[in-house]
Design an enzyme around this catalytic site. Structure first.
Site, PDB file in Angstrom:
ATOM      1  CG  ASP A   8      -4.675  -5.405   1.207  1.00 63.02           C
ATOM      2  OD1 ASP A   8      -5.418  -5.116   0.270  1.00 63.02           O
ATOM      3  OD2 ASP A   8      -3.452  -5.639   1.076  1.00 63.02           O
TER       4      ASP A   8
ATOM      5  CD  GLU B 271      -8.225  -7.560  -1.511  1.00 67.70           C
ATOM      6  OE1 GLU B 271      -8.155  -7.439  -2.738  1.00 67.70           O
ATOM      7  OE2 GLU B 271      -7.218  -7.723  -0.799  1.00 67.70           O
TER       8      GLU B 271
HETATM    9  C1  NOJ Z   1      -5.270  -5.331  -2.674  1.00 67.68           C
HETATM   10  C2  NOJ Z   1      -5.486  -3.862  -2.887  1.00 67.68           C
HETATM   11  O1  NOJ Z   1      -6.810  -3.652  -3.307  1.00 67.68           O
HETATM   12  C3  NOJ Z   1      -4.490  -3.389  -3.930  1.00 67.68           C
HETATM   13  O2  NOJ Z   1      -4.731  -2.052  -4.258  1.00 67.68           O
HETATM   14  C4  NOJ Z   1      -3.093  -3.599  -3.409  1.00 67.68           C
HETATM   15  O3  NOJ Z   1      -2.174  -3.242  -4.413  1.00 67.68           O
HETATM   16  C5  NOJ Z   1      -2.875  -5.057  -2.982  1.00 67.68           C
HETATM   17  N1  NOJ Z   1      -3.929  -5.559  -2.161  1.00 67.68           N
HETATM   18  C6  NOJ Z   1      -1.592  -5.209  -2.208  1.00 67.68           C
HETATM   19  O4  NOJ Z   1      -1.749  -4.665  -0.928  1.00 67.68           O
END
Ligand code: NOJ
Length: 535
Positions: A202, A244
């Site tokens: 993430d 991501e």
């Molecule tokens: C990306 C995630 O998809 C999202 O849901 C989250 O709020 C942020 N990263 C922070 O971790």
């Protein structure tokens, strides 16, 4: 000799929100025991790998992306043993499982942060990024514009500001501290040793801060991520590491490294352009973004999606297009959130099956490993009146029974959708089972058809000229497997010149027809065709 494809280059993924899926103990929250009972449903879609959204102990102020303990399971979702049972049950069905690895930040409830703020001499103080002022790193954008005014928040107890790229209850970890690296390696080994098949990492562009930069995609970040990959390669060579990073394609390329960083990177910019092209009846945005997309190292893959648990982000389009997309897809102010749209896929398409079919056929034949978001396989609706992104995180609709068959509880963690169009009484898995015209049947058909063709799974990609901006055509080729994909984005019949040989079979011909007269092809409104060349 070309290398054999890796599993993740050819896989279809399913994004699973445990809290929303199935509640086995009647608590009102989904849990791993419930999800085990529904694994056959996931398997029936023809997907290969489940991405489990954060399942760690957490105050759930960011639905688990605010981690309070990296080594456990949120009590609402079950125990570590329940997680292991889920993992085994998935593996028994030939489904792989990856989870979220949230390295950028913790929850402010995490004991590291609690100790850090209370005790300046604690080794944990240096796990986070502190400053006496809120003036450093001014060139850094704020991501959660709706709720946050600054990336710094003052902590009364610590008597300093701490840095956070997301919510102010999510302090960023300090990657300049090698002890934080060691913590991450320990966490990775813990879950990998349990038998998972990899991670969706993430928010990885933001790990380091440097004055005079926008604090994204820094060389130090890449150096650390390469260390993570080395560990994975040495100890878990079959696993996948997915980045991501909501960035432009040229900025994403470094995340693949020379094939020594991530094996898979999310391709964010393609997503809004699929919707844009469909609404405009013009393929240009899709063609342009793929032209801007660099080729990637051997053994790697893009990851694509139509919707996910966040808002449909419009960060990666121009301001003009953003406004156009809002006007087209979010006419009511409440449908807008942050720089995006808080709606699910089927309502965005106004419940039009033709639009749904062409969009999904494009999505499943363009390059990349696709992710299906839970609920979208039945065309679930949304609830734009719920706060934040909750409107697209409501309980899965299994049947017309109480709470959509999700839970027997009096109160569920969020209300199940029960409006006139998308209510669980009408839109649910049971109602769609056995209906060959349902979204569920079409989802299974499209995924299975795609996965039966090596060219569609991960073949070479090449545009075909059609002489019409409304008609998009490309070829996918893998060895002897070759597919010509043809789409009419317009709501009107189109005639083009194309060489569709009589021996070519339309794999999508279930419902649709294409008239061929010599070299002239007549395409129905929103037609989608995958023509397979005879071997
Ligand atoms: C990306 C995630 O998809 C999202 O849901 C989250 O709020 C942020 N990263 C922070 O971790």
């Amino acid at each position: 000799m070309k290398e054999k494809k890796k599993w993740f280059q050819e896989a279809v993924f399913y994004e699973l929100y445990i809290r929303a899926f199935a509640d086995a103990n009647g608590s009102g929250h989904g849990d791993f025991r419930g999800a085990i009972e529904k694994l056959d449903h996931i398997k029936s879609l023809g997907v290969d790998c489940i991405w489990v959204m954060p399942m760690y102990p957490s105050p759930l102020k960011d639905d688990g992306y605010d981690v309070a303990d990296y080594y456990g399971i949120h009590p609402d979702y079950g125990s570590l043993d329940d997680f292991k049972a889920f993992l085994n049950a998935a593996h028994e069905r030939g489904l792989r499982v990856i989870t979220d690895l949230v390295m950028n930040h913790t929850s402010s409830d995490h004991p590291w942060f609690q100790e850090a703020r209370q005790n300046p001499d604690s080794p944990y103080r240096d796990y986070f990024v502190w400053s006496d002022t809120n003036e450093k790193y001014q060139d850094t954008r704020i991501i959660f514009l709706d709720t946050e005014a600054s990336n710094w928040t003052y902590d009364e107890m610590a008597k300093q500001y701490f840095w956070h790229r997301f919510y102010s209850h999510q302090p960023d970890l300090n990657f300049d501290n090698p002890a934080v690296h060691e913590e991450m390696f320990r966490i990775i080994r813990f879950w990998m040793d349990m038998g998972i098949d990899g991670f969706r990492a993430d928010a990885i562009p933001y790990l380091y801060q440097r004055e005079g930069t926008n604090c994204e995609n820094l060389p130090e970040t890449h150096a650390f991520l390469k260390k993570v990959r080395r560990l994975m390669d040495e100890e878990y060579p079959d696993a996948v590491l997915i980045a991501e990073a909501n960035q432009w394609p040229e900025d994403l390329l470094p995340y693949f490294g020379d094939g020594d960083e991530f094996q898979v990177c999310f391709h964010f910019p393609i997503m809004p352009r699929l919707y844009q092209a469909l609404k405009a009846g013009d393929k240009t945005p899709i063609v342009d973004i793929w032209k801007r997309t660099p080729s990637i190292p051997e053994g790697t893959q893009w990851m694509t999606f139509l919707r996910n648990h966040d808002e449909l982000t419009l960060e990666m389009v121009t301001e003009e297009v953003r406004q156009w997309m809002w006007d087209a897809y979010a006419p009511e102010p409440r449908m807008r959130l942050n720089l995006g749209i808080r709606r699910r896929q089927y309502p965005l398409l106004e419940g039009d099956k033709r639009r749904w079919f062409i969009l999904n056929a494009m999505f499943l034949s363009l390059p990349g490993a696709p992710i299906i978001y839970y609920g979208d396989e039945i065309g679930m609706g949304d609830n734009i009146w719920l706060p934040d992104r909750n409107g697209v995180r409501t309980p899965m609709q299994w049947s017309a029974e109480k709470n959509g068959g999700f839970s027997t509880a009096e109160k569920t963690y969020l209300p199940v959708i029960d409006d006139d169009t998308y209510g669980y009484q009408r839109v649910n898995v049971a109602a769609q089972e056995g209906d060959p015209d349902s979204i569920l049947a079409s989802t299974r058909f499209l995924i299975r058809t795609r996965q039966s063709q090596p060219a569609l799974r991960s073949g070479e990609f090449e545009w075909e000229e059609t002489g019409s901006t409304a008609v998009m055509a490309f070829r996918r080729v893998e060895g002897a497997s070759e597919i010509l994909c043809l789409f009419n984005l317009a709501d009107s019949t189109k005639e083009i010149e194309a060489d569709i040989r009589p021996d070519m079979v339309d794999l999508l011909a279930r419902k649709q027809t294409v008239r061929r007269g010599g070299s002239t092809v007549i395409l129905e409104p929103f037609a989608a065709h995958w023509f397979r060349a005879a071997a």
